[in-house]
Design an enzyme around this catalytic site. Structure first.
Site, PDB file in Angstrom:
ATOM      1  N   PHE A   1       0.869  -1.187   0.000  1.00 28.08           N
ATOM      2  CA  PHE A   1       0.000   0.000   0.000  1.00 28.08           C
ATOM      3  C   PHE A   1       0.897   1.225   0.000  1.00 28.08           C
ATOM      4  O   PHE A   1       2.103   1.119   0.269  1.00 28.08           O
ATOM      5  CB  PHE A   1      -0.924  -0.013   1.226  1.00 28.08           C
ATOM      6  CG  PHE A   1      -0.195  -0.092   2.537  1.00 28.08           C
ATOM      7  CD1 PHE A   1       0.194   1.059   3.205  1.00 28.08           C
ATOM      8  CD2 PHE A   1       0.146  -1.337   3.087  1.00 28.08           C
ATOM      9  CE1 PHE A   1       0.901   0.978   4.409  1.00 28.08           C
ATOM     10  CE2 PHE A   1       0.854  -1.418   4.286  1.00 28.08           C
ATOM     11  CZ  PHE A   1       1.226  -0.252   4.943  1.00 28.08           C
TER      12      PHE A   1
ATOM     13  N   PHE B   1       2.351   3.963   1.864  1.00 26.18           N
ATOM     14  CA  PHE B   1       3.663   3.651   1.346  1.00 26.18           C
ATOM     15  C   PHE B   1       4.323   2.649   2.284  1.00 26.18           C
ATOM     16  O   PHE B   1       5.138   3.005   3.119  1.00 26.18           O
ATOM     17  CB  PHE B   1       4.516   4.938   1.242  1.00 26.18           C
ATOM     18  CG  PHE B   1       3.901   5.948   0.296  1.00 26.18           C
ATOM     19  CD1 PHE B   1       4.078   5.823  -1.078  1.00 26.18           C
ATOM     20  CD2 PHE B   1       3.104   6.965   0.781  1.00 26.18           C
ATOM     21  CE1 PHE B   1       3.500   6.734  -1.947  1.00 26.18           C
ATOM     22  CE2 PHE B   1       2.524   7.876  -0.089  1.00 26.18           C
ATOM     23  CZ  PHE B   1       2.719   7.757  -1.451  1.00 26.18           C
TER      24      PHE B   1
HETATM   25 CU1  CUA Z   1       5.146   1.751  -3.769  1.00 25.15          CU
HETATM   26 CU2  CUA Z   1       6.799   2.908  -5.019  1.00 25.15          CU
END
Ligand code: CUA
Length: 156
Positions: free
Chosen positions: A75, A77
């Protein structure tokens, strides 16, 4: 302009091949139903991937033959789980999906390098022979904090 007879034959062969290849694509698509992935491998919308098995419980599962299945959700980050602890010598079958955009799933120094597409489940296998801490990184640009997107694989 004059075109040599052999050159005409050569052009004709090229055009004939083009027609044959286009026909084969048409037969594969319409007669055999071949098409790109539909984006519904999970049976739910990508953002709901963590609500259904197996991604409702991301992590490692030991198999009867001693190998492992690792279910990982990417996802923006990060990865869930952020850290995977794997016994040295274990073969791990990674199953990865994304809940938002396209991410990468790469463990430098190994053959693990996969694209993670929302709604799809990608599969990659690796045997971790050497103990150590491996970095898991996203190598597909996915947004403002792409370069911060990482996880850890600890082999001991
Ligand atoms: Cu997740 Cu680049």
């Amino acid at each position: 302009m004059t075109i040599h007879r052999l050159e005409k034959i050569w052009i004709g062969m090229g055009l004939a091949l083009l027609v044959v290849f286009l026909a084969l694509v048409g037969v594969a698509a319409f007669a055999f139903g071949m098409h790109p992935p539909t984006g519904h491998a999970l049976g739910v919308e990508p953002e709901r991937a963590t609500e259904v098995p197996p991604f409702d419980r991301p992590g490692l599962v030991r198999n009867a033959d001693g190998s492992y299945d690792a279910y990982v959700v990417a996802f923006a980050f990060g990865y869930s789980p952020a850290t995977l602890e794997i016994p040295a010598g274990a073969t791990v079958h990674f199953h990865v999906t994304s809940t938002d955009v396209v991410h990468g799933f790469s463990i430098p120094g190994t053959n693990v390098n996969a694209m993670v597409v929302p709604g799809e489940v990608n599969h990659v296998v690796h045997t971790f022979d050497k103990p150590g801490t491996y970095l898991l990184i996203c190598n597909e640009y996915c947004g403002a904090a792409h370069e911060m997107m990482a996880g850890t694989v600890v082999v001991r």
